[in-house]
Design an enzyme around this catalytic site. Sequence first.
Site: not given
Ligand code: GLP
Length: 248
Positions: A74, A143, A145, A150
Amino acid sequence: MIQVHENRAAAEAAVAREIASLIRDGSGAVERPNGGIVLGLATGSTMVGVYRELVDVVRSDRLDVSKVTTFNLDEYTGLPLGDPRTFRSFMAAHLFEPLGFSESQVHFPDVRAGGDLASAREFEDRIAAAGGIDLQLLGLGRNGHIAFNEPGALHASRTRLIELDAVTRNDAAAAFGGLEHVPQGAVTMGVATILEARSLRVLAFGEAKAAIVERALHGPVGPEVPASYLRSHAELAVHLDRAAASAL
Ligand code: GLP
């Protein structure tokens, strides 16, 4: 398969070693004329240690990464090209520059045209033309995702422009210097796109992820917790530290 590790460093090392052996001998990858492999990559703090370990093992084992192709999950919309907060900059800093990847090896969803349908389809076509993704890394949003699918995302969803959820924007506020600076949208691979990868590796660390890990693995499968869709994949491995596994 769910693997609960002693600590996050052990999980990071296990996943990095698996990717390294995929690079070394292509085991688990589809056969391609050039013998290359295709990785699906994720961003977020969860991945930092995995990439650090991978850089270490590639260097110490002198692995050839010239036939590795990558597709990131993404990218935010609305940020200037080269902005340090883009996922492209994150990947450059943590993986692509340390390993000397060339531009032609790496792919991101195209956000230049605001994530229009044609460029989203082109991204999917590029994945298909590369022979699909052999191994996809995934983190987990609080959440539920995956990538930026989402809550509400459908099983059949494909690469598309999305509006970021309030929880996601709040979690990103510190990194952006305030909620008002967090982008409103992103282009993300869809759930169906992700499920087409040959194998999935989900990582989650820390107590803050414990509740959503439990819902994703044991709750109902559906759009409320998009990560729950991953359970239908035959080659899914979930790597947790003890804190993230504490509600299981
Ligand atoms: C972002 C990314 C996700 C990732 C998430 C979790 O939103 N788009 O792909 O899994 O963050 O982040 P973190 O690893 O910092 O908890």
